[in-house]
Design a protein around this motif. Structure first.
Motif, PDB file in Angstrom:
ATOM      1  N   ARG A 118       0.831  -1.210   0.000  1.00  0.00           N
ATOM      2  CA  ARG A 118       0.000   0.000   0.000  1.00  0.00           C
ATOM      3  C   ARG A 118       0.867   1.262   0.000  1.00  0.00           C
ATOM      4  NH1 ARG A 118      -2.584   3.590   3.462  1.00  0.00           N
ATOM      5  NH2 ARG A 118      -4.680   4.200   2.796  1.00  0.00           N
ATOM      6  N   ALA A 119       1.914   1.281   0.843  1.00  0.00           N
ATOM      7  CA  ALA A 119       2.778   2.458   0.923  1.00  0.00           C
ATOM      8  C   ALA A 119       3.491   2.712  -0.407  1.00  0.00           C
ATOM      9  CB  ALA A 119       3.802   2.271   2.041  1.00  0.00           C
ATOM     10  N   LEU A 120       3.978   1.649  -1.024  1.00  0.00           N
ATOM     11  CA  LEU A 120       4.680   1.792  -2.305  1.00  0.00           C
ATOM     12  C   LEU A 120       3.726   2.249  -3.406  1.00  0.00           C
ATOM     13  CD1 LEU A 120       6.892  -1.403  -2.055  1.00  0.00           C
ATOM     14  CD2 LEU A 120       7.751   0.943  -2.161  1.00  0.00           C
ATOM     15  N   THR A 121       2.509   1.736  -3.380  1.00  0.00           N
ATOM     16  CA  THR A 121       1.519   2.138  -4.381  1.00  0.00           C
ATOM     17  C   THR A 121       1.178   3.620  -4.229  1.00  0.00           C
ATOM     18  OG1 THR A 121       0.568  -0.083  -4.443  1.00  0.00           O
ATOM     19  CG2 THR A 121      -0.811   1.707  -5.266  1.00  0.00           C
ATOM     20  N   LEU A 122       0.998   4.068  -2.984  1.00  0.00           N
ATOM     21  CA  LEU A 122       0.722   5.480  -2.732  1.00  0.00           C
ATOM     22  C   LEU A 122       1.894   6.365  -3.150  1.00  0.00           C
ATOM     23  CD1 LEU A 122      -1.059   5.270   0.749  1.00  0.00           C
ATOM     24  CD2 LEU A 122      -2.106   5.839  -1.458  1.00  0.00           C
ATOM     25  N   GLU A 123       3.102   5.791  -3.106  1.00  0.00           N
ATOM     26  CA  GLU A 123       4.301   6.531  -3.514  1.00  0.00           C
ATOM     27  C   GLU A 123       4.415   6.608  -5.037  1.00  0.00           C
ATOM     28  OE1 GLU A 123       7.918   8.636  -2.444  1.00  0.00           O
ATOM     29  OE2 GLU A 123       6.020   8.161  -1.450  1.00  0.00           O
ATOM     30  N   GLY A 124       3.585   5.850  -5.740  1.00  0.00           N
ATOM     31  CA  GLY A 124       3.583   5.922  -7.197  1.00  0.00           C
ATOM     32  C   GLY A 124       4.141   4.707  -7.910  1.00  0.00           C
ATOM     33  N   TYR A 125       4.503   3.663  -7.158  1.00  0.00           N
ATOM     34  CA  TYR A 125       5.035   2.450  -7.765  1.00  0.00           C
ATOM     35  C   TYR A 125       3.892   1.528  -8.196  1.00  0.00           C
ATOM     36  CZ  TYR A 125       9.587   3.726  -5.808  1.00  0.00           C
ATOM     37  OH  TYR A 125      10.751   4.385  -5.491  1.00  0.00           O
ATOM     38  N   HIS A 162      10.096 -14.189 -14.001  1.00  0.00           N
ATOM     39  CA  HIS A 162      10.285 -14.772 -15.325  1.00  0.00           C
ATOM     40  C   HIS A 162       9.138 -14.388 -16.270  1.00  0.00           C
ATOM     41  CE1 HIS A 162      12.930 -18.099 -13.374  1.00  0.00           C
ATOM     42  NE2 HIS A 162      13.671 -17.109 -13.827  1.00  0.00           N
ATOM     43  N   ARG A 163       7.938 -14.270 -15.704  1.00  0.00           N
ATOM     44  CA  ARG A 163       6.766 -13.967 -16.516  1.00  0.00           C
ATOM     45  C   ARG A 163       6.755 -12.499 -16.949  1.00  0.00           C
ATOM     46  NH1 ARG A 163       3.480 -16.756 -13.666  1.00  0.00           N
ATOM     47  NH2 ARG A 163       3.028 -15.128 -12.140  1.00  0.00           N
ATOM     48  N   THR A 164       6.983 -11.609 -15.989  1.00  0.00           N
ATOM     49  CA  THR A 164       6.972 -10.170 -16.265  1.00  0.00           C
ATOM     50  C   THR A 164       8.153  -9.526 -15.548  1.00  0.00           C
ATOM     51  OG1 THR A 164       4.538 -10.242 -16.284  1.00  0.00           O
ATOM     52  CG2 THR A 164       5.572  -8.069 -16.227  1.00  0.00           C
ATOM     53  N   PRO A 165       9.308  -9.419 -16.197  1.00  0.00           N
ATOM     54  CA  PRO A 165      10.497  -8.863 -15.538  1.00  0.00           C
ATOM     55  C   PRO A 165      10.220  -7.471 -14.965  1.00  0.00           C
ATOM     56  CG  PRO A 165      11.088  -9.862 -17.629  1.00  0.00           C
ATOM     57  CD  PRO A 165       9.594  -9.838 -17.575  1.00  0.00           C
ATOM     58  N   PRO A 166      10.468  -7.268 -13.668  1.00  0.00           N
ATOM     59  CA  PRO A 166      10.214  -5.968 -13.032  1.00  0.00           C
ATOM     60  C   PRO A 166      11.392  -5.016 -13.200  1.00  0.00           C
ATOM     61  CG  PRO A 166      10.958  -7.523 -11.393  1.00  0.00           C
ATOM     62  CD  PRO A 166      10.909  -8.288 -12.699  1.00  0.00           C
ATOM     63  N   ASP A 167      11.167  -3.750 -12.839  1.00  0.00           N
ATOM     64  CA  ASP A 167      12.252  -2.762 -12.846  1.00  0.00           C
ATOM     65  C   ASP A 167      13.135  -2.900 -11.618  1.00  0.00           C
ATOM     66  OD1 ASP A 167      11.394  -1.578 -15.240  1.00  0.00           O
ATOM     67  OD2 ASP A 167       9.950  -0.335 -14.179  1.00  0.00           O
ATOM     68  N   VAL A 168      12.551  -3.402 -10.512  1.00  0.00           N
ATOM     69  CA  VAL A 168      13.282  -3.568  -9.261  1.00  0.00           C
ATOM     70  C   VAL A 168      12.577  -4.633  -8.437  1.00  0.00           C
ATOM     71  CG1 VAL A 168      11.998  -1.735  -8.081  1.00  0.00           C
ATOM     72  CG2 VAL A 168      14.303  -2.329  -7.275  1.00  0.00           C
ATOM     73  N   LEU A 169      13.344  -5.377  -7.635  1.00  0.00           N
ATOM     74  CA  LEU A 169      12.781  -6.391  -6.756  1.00  0.00           C
ATOM     75  C   LEU A 169      13.047  -6.019  -5.302  1.00  0.00           C
ATOM     76  CD1 LEU A 169      14.195  -8.171  -9.337  1.00  0.00           C
ATOM     77  CD2 LEU A 169      12.943  -9.952  -8.146  1.00  0.00           C
ATOM     78  N   VAL A 170      12.043  -6.243  -4.457  1.00  0.00           N
ATOM     79  CA  VAL A 170      12.193  -6.110  -3.010  1.00  0.00           C
ATOM     80  C   VAL A 170      11.920  -7.490  -2.430  1.00  0.00           C
ATOM     81  CG1 VAL A 170      11.403  -4.975  -0.910  1.00  0.00           C
ATOM     82  CG2 VAL A 170      11.431  -3.713  -3.080  1.00  0.00           C
ATOM     83  N   LEU A 171      12.950  -8.121  -1.860  1.00  0.00           N
ATOM     84  CA  LEU A 171      12.847  -9.510  -1.419  1.00  0.00           C
ATOM     85  C   LEU A 171      13.100  -9.638   0.074  1.00  0.00           C
ATOM     86  CD1 LEU A 171      14.999 -11.264  -4.196  1.00  0.00           C
ATOM     87  CD2 LEU A 171      12.514 -11.027  -4.149  1.00  0.00           C
ATOM     88  N   GLU A 195      12.946   5.119   4.496  1.00  0.00           N
ATOM     89  CA  GLU A 195      14.260   4.582   4.144  1.00  0.00           C
ATOM     90  C   GLU A 195      14.146   3.642   2.951  1.00  0.00           C
ATOM     91  OE1 GLU A 195      18.075   2.126   5.985  1.00  0.00           O
ATOM     92  OE2 GLU A 195      16.316   2.473   7.235  1.00  0.00           O
ATOM     93  N   VAL A 196      13.100   2.830   2.926  1.00  0.00           N
ATOM     94  CA  VAL A 196      12.866   1.950   1.778  1.00  0.00           C
ATOM     95  C   VAL A 196      12.702   2.788   0.516  1.00  0.00           C
ATOM     96  CG1 VAL A 196      11.315   0.248   0.752  1.00  0.00           C
ATOM     97  CG2 VAL A 196      11.823   0.152   3.198  1.00  0.00           C
ATOM     98  N   PHE A 197      11.899   3.854   0.591  1.00  0.00           N
ATOM     99  CA  PHE A 197      11.696   4.737  -0.567  1.00  0.00           C
ATOM    100  C   PHE A 197      13.026   5.315  -1.046  1.00  0.00           C
ATOM    101  CE2 PHE A 197       7.174   5.996   1.032  1.00  0.00           C
ATOM    102  CZ  PHE A 197       6.696   4.767   0.623  1.00  0.00           C
ATOM    103  N   ALA A 198      13.848   5.783  -0.092  1.00  0.00           N
ATOM    104  CA  ALA A 198      15.116   6.417  -0.456  1.00  0.00           C
ATOM    105  C   ALA A 198      16.045   5.435  -1.152  1.00  0.00           C
ATOM    106  CB  ALA A 198      15.792   6.989   0.795  1.00  0.00           C
ATOM    107  N   ARG A 199      16.112   4.207  -0.635  1.00  0.00           N
ATOM    108  CA  ARG A 199      17.010   3.218  -1.232  1.00  0.00           C
ATOM    109  C   ARG A 199      16.516   2.780  -2.614  1.00  0.00           C
ATOM    110  NH1 ARG A 199      20.694   0.764   2.740  1.00  0.00           N
ATOM    111  NH2 ARG A 199      20.372   1.839   4.719  1.00  0.00           N
ATOM    112  N   LEU A 200      15.208   2.687  -2.765  1.00  0.00           N
ATOM    113  CA  LEU A 200      14.657   2.337  -4.077  1.00  0.00           C
ATOM    114  C   LEU A 200      14.930   3.449  -5.088  1.00  0.00           C
ATOM    115  CD1 LEU A 200      11.246   0.722  -3.082  1.00  0.00           C
ATOM    116  CD2 LEU A 200      13.190  -0.432  -4.163  1.00  0.00           C
ATOM    117  N   ARG A 201      14.765   4.694  -4.679  1.00  0.00           N
ATOM    118  CA  ARG A 201      15.057   5.807  -5.586  1.00  0.00           C
ATOM    119  C   ARG A 201      16.510   5.773  -6.031  1.00  0.00           C
ATOM    120  NH1 ARG A 201      11.749   8.835  -1.948  1.00  0.00           N
ATOM    121  NH2 ARG A 201      13.607   9.627  -0.881  1.00  0.00           N
ATOM    122  N   ALA A 202      17.405   5.499  -5.080  1.00  0.00           N
ATOM    123  CA  ALA A 202      18.829   5.456  -5.412  1.00  0.00           C
ATOM    124  C   ALA A 202      19.126   4.318  -6.385  1.00  0.00           C
ATOM    125  CB  ALA A 202      19.658   5.304  -4.141  1.00  0.00           C
TER     126      ALA A 202
END
Length: 240
Positions: A16-23, A39-48, A105-112
């Motif tokens: 929800r937070a990531l979606t509200l941030e625009g992801y 494998h089905r739909t390669p993403p731009d970034v992964l959070v695991l 912090e998650v947002f900042a690291r993803l942006r970087a």
């Protein structure tokens, strides 16, 4: 973006937070689903998440890297020991966040991560900081070399002497920054800004972990250490 987290509450809250941030987020509950979706739909970034039943986050990371997939990966981990964080970096992750985390912090690291990926996609290279003539690295188009280290920036390959080193994206960019500024002490804030685009503050161990791991990859029997700690300031690459 692909988010893999087995804790339902954390998964839903972060989605929800990531979606509200625009992801645009695809959220899954385990490593098997994560691999299938990647494998089905390669993403731009992964959070695991590291700790997941069946195939965990480290295994997902290893599989994707073995397949040649260089998509940026941010790991979520409740493990706080340095050896545990190193395991994630060794698996091919680009960065990590320790639970419990602040979503900012998650947002900042993803942006970087995404900014760095975008820079590389258009063939950009970081502009080197000013260097004194006596300590300047020897640069040729697409390559930089100093202190026995040679780097091919475009191919993202690095050697110490004749030995090629296997480096993650973050390790490569950190080493490139140090090599381009051989003999210059770079403070923590400068390194955070140049590599992550964000200063995580004096309490963060992120930089120390990456420097420690990079030192291990640079080490050679009988050869001098190259990355030196300047206590209270930062790091410098030089041959003593």
């Amino acid at each position: 973006m692909l988010l893999a987290e087995d804790d339902r509450a954390i998964r839903h809250a972060l989605e929800r937070a990531l979606t509200l941030e625009g992801y645009e987020v695809t959220a899954v509950a385990d490593g098997v689903e994560a691999l299938a979706q990647a494998h089905r739909t390669p993403p731009d970034v992964l959070v695991l998440d590291v700790m997941m039943p069946g195939i965990d986050g480290l295994q997902v990371c290893r599989v994707l890297r073995a397949e040649g997939d260089r998509t940026p990966i941010l790991m979520l981990t409740a493990l706080v020991e340095t050896v545990d964080r190193i395991a994630g970096l060794d698996a091919g992750a680009d960065d990590y966040v320790v639970k419990p985390f602040d979503v900012e912090e998650v947002f900042a690291r993803l942006r970087a991560l995404l900014r760095r990926t975008g820079d590389r996609a258009v063939g950009a290279t970081p502009a080197p900081a000013p260097e004194p003539a006596a300590a300047a690295a020897k640069d040729t188009p697409g390559q930089v070399a100093a202190a026995g280290i040679r780097m091919d920036v475009q191919a993202r390959r690095a050697w110490r002497g004749q030995r090629e080193m296997e480096l993650t994206r973050t390790e490569f960019e950190l080493l490139e920054l140090l090599v381009r500024n051989t003999g210059i002490v770079l403070d923590h804030a400068t390194i955070y800004d140049r590599i992550w685009g964000y200063d995580f503050g004096p309490g963060s161990k992120n930089l120390a972990v990456y420097v420690g791991y990079l030192r291990r990859k640079l080490d050679q029997p009988g050869a001098p250490a190259l990355i030196h700690t300047v206590r209270g300031v930062g790091y410098v690459l030089r041959e003593d």
